[in-house]
Design an enzyme around this catalytic site. Structure first.
Site, mmCIF file in Angstrom:
data_model
loop_
_atom_site.group_PDB
_atom_site.id
_atom_site.type_symbol
_atom_site.label_atom_id
_atom_site.label_comp_id
_atom_site.label_asym_id
_atom_site.label_seq_id
_atom_site.Cartn_x
_atom_site.Cartn_y
_atom_site.Cartn_z
ATOM 1 N N TRP A 130 0.864 -1.186 0.000
ATOM 2 C CA TRP A 130 0.000 0.000 0.000
ATOM 3 C C TRP A 130 0.905 1.242 0.000
ATOM 4 O O TRP A 130 1.818 1.332 0.842
ATOM 5 C CB TRP A 130 -0.860 -0.063 1.264
ATOM 6 C CG TRP A 130 -1.809 1.076 1.466
ATOM 7 C CD1 TRP A 130 -2.641 1.635 0.537
ATOM 8 C CD2 TRP A 130 -2.034 1.788 2.686
ATOM 9 N NE1 TRP A 130 -3.380 2.643 1.106
ATOM 10 C CE2 TRP A 130 -3.019 2.756 2.420
ATOM 11 C CE3 TRP A 130 -1.516 1.689 3.973
ATOM 12 C CZ2 TRP A 130 -3.480 3.636 3.393
ATOM 13 C CZ3 TRP A 130 -1.976 2.563 4.949
ATOM 14 C CH2 TRP A 130 -2.949 3.522 4.660
ATOM 15 N N ASP A 211 -0.628 -5.835 9.336
ATOM 16 C CA ASP A 211 -1.630 -4.815 9.059
ATOM 17 C C ASP A 211 -2.912 -5.538 8.663
ATOM 18 O O ASP A 211 -2.971 -6.195 7.629
ATOM 19 C CB ASP A 211 -1.135 -3.907 7.915
ATOM 20 C CG ASP A 211 -2.081 -2.743 7.655
ATOM 21 O OD1 ASP A 211 -3.083 -2.610 8.380
ATOM 22 O OD2 ASP A 211 -1.804 -1.955 6.710
ATOM 23 N N LYS A 246 -13.045 -0.529 6.836
ATOM 24 C CA LYS A 246 -13.721 -1.273 5.767
ATOM 25 C C LYS A 246 -14.767 -2.227 6.330
ATOM 26 O O LYS A 246 -15.880 -2.281 5.833
ATOM 27 C CB LYS A 246 -12.701 -2.072 4.946
ATOM 28 C CG LYS A 246 -11.362 -1.412 4.771
ATOM 29 C CD LYS A 246 -11.354 -0.310 3.728
ATOM 30 C CE LYS A 246 -10.102 0.521 3.886
ATOM 31 N NZ LYS A 246 -9.581 1.127 2.707
#
Ligand code: LMR
Length: 400
Positions: A130, A211, A246
């Site tokens: 990311w 993560d 999310k």
């Protein structure tokens, strides 16, 4: 003195949203930032979240400070979600968790904590990763290195190359792993690979930082934390960043957590004092609302069941879209095997286009995606999927 500063380039992901909004093309498609969208292109507030907000509005009787570590109740439910109750229990006082301003806040706090504990640590990040990982971790002054992760030609994890690269890491170095739904490539470690990763970490004395931004969006809430739990039960030290952006759809509420597992309860107590002091020196304390929503949902059997149902609907829709895109691309005559999209997990996959082709998709077709070729699968719907598939097939035929 401010006029000495040069303007920075726009954020490679966030800048796509305003550009998409400003585009007058009625056929435009937003496959940029990782935000879930329904069939109508909306990002709804989840049902259980709305209900929890109603509950909170009625019962919250104070806005007094909570503290640098956030709400203790939230920290417990978020740790249970990731580790499961049994493992959480067995970790006991070796584990501490702090509420953070989103997953980003958790990553930054983790980075500052690592820098305090071992300033010489190199943090190994996947190639690709990311784009915000490097700024978040690098801002704490840590040295970063990359390990190979994804092969763009075969669309598979380069696991042997990853292990070989990480075997050059020094004891006390940190390896950043994506818990599930790898961002940007959607290709996750398999169970055997997680076990090999655990063995390498144990063998070399590496500290793993996971993560976990998409728990529940891959195969399921429990399935997605296989790696987290395996490593947490085996490694003496570990860090886990959880995000509720999310899976609870709480993006703008900035709701996340950092959990740290230490060798002993005493080490964990010391760690907690450093983490709280670092939070205090950065943002004093995390925002409350999102965490209060998550805690309310998780502590109410009915709300929790409804949240799990809606999350399953989201997950199923994304997986169905993956299959539909593969079918539509074949129907559009795309001269490439896109079946990997169906095998990958979570919101993202690479289309396998060059940066120039990605720019052409945006400039010529109003299809917004990250220049790396990453698309947000959740931005696809039945109204735009043919246009997307036909545009991509046309672009590939043109051989731009
Ligand atoms: C993404 O990767 O698109 C999301 O996680 C949004 C962000 O903050 O970059």
């Amino acid at each position: 003195m401010f006029d000495s500063l040069q303007a920075l380039p726009p954020d490679p992901i966030l800048a796509l949203t305003p550009a998409y909004r400003a585009d007058p093309n009625p056929d435009k498609i937003d496959l940029g930032a990782g935000v879930y969208k329904d069939e109508n292109g909306n990002t709804p507030v989840m049902r259980a979240v709305k209900e929890a907000e109603r509950v909170l509005l009625a019962k919250q009787d104070s806005k007094a400070y909570v503290g640098p570590g956030g709400a203790a109740g939230f920290n417990e439910v978020i740790a249970s979600l990731a580790f499961g109750d049994a493992l959480k229990q067995s970790l006991g006082e070796r584990r501490v968790s702090l509420q953070t301003p989103g997953g980003c806040g958790g990553l930054r706090l983790a980075a500052e904590f690592i820098a305090k504990a071992n300033p010489r640590a190199t943090v190994w990040v996947s190639d690709p990763t990311w784009p915000n990982h490097r700024p978040l971790l690098g801002a704490a002054g840590l040295t970063l290195a990359a390990y190979p992760y994804y092969d763009l030609d075969s669309h598979t994890v380069r696991f042997d190359a990853m292990l070989e690269s990480l075997s050059a890491a020094a004891a006390g170095d940190v390896v950043l792993l994506h818990g599930c739904c790898h961002n940007p490539c959607g290709a996750d470690l398999g169970r055997e690979q997680w076990r090999e990763m655990r063995d390498l970490a144990l063998d070399k004395g590496l500290v793993v930082l996971i993560d976990m931004a998409y728990q529940g969006l891959g195969d399921g809430l429990e399935e997605d934390v296989y790696g987290v739990r395996l490593l947490a039960e085996s490694l003496p030290e570990m860090l886990l960043v959880s995000s509720c952006s999310k899976n609870f759809g709480l993006y703008r509420e900035r709701t996340g957590a950092l959990s740290v597992i230490c060798r002993s309860g005493a080490a964990a107590t010391a760690a907690l004092s450093h983490l709280a002091a670092t939070a205090r020196a950065n943002y004093s304390m995390p925002p409350d609302h999102g965490a209060a929503i998550v805690q309310t949902i998780m502590e109410d059997a009915g709300l929790r069941a409804d949240w799990e149902r809606e999350l399953a609907e989201v997950r199923d829709r994304i997986n169905n879209l993956r299959a539909a895109l593969v079918r539509e691309l074949a129907a559009a005559g795309a001269e490439r095997d896109f079946s990997f999209i169906e095998r990958e997990k979570g919101m993202f996959s690479f289309l396998g286009v060059s940066p120039e082709q990605a720019e052409s998709l945006t400039g010529d077709y109003s299809i917004y995606l990250v220049k790396s070729g990453r698309i947000n699968i959740a931005g696809i719907n039945r109204n735009n999927i043919s246009y997307l598939a036909n545009s991509l097939a046309e672009l590939l035929r043109a051989g731009v």
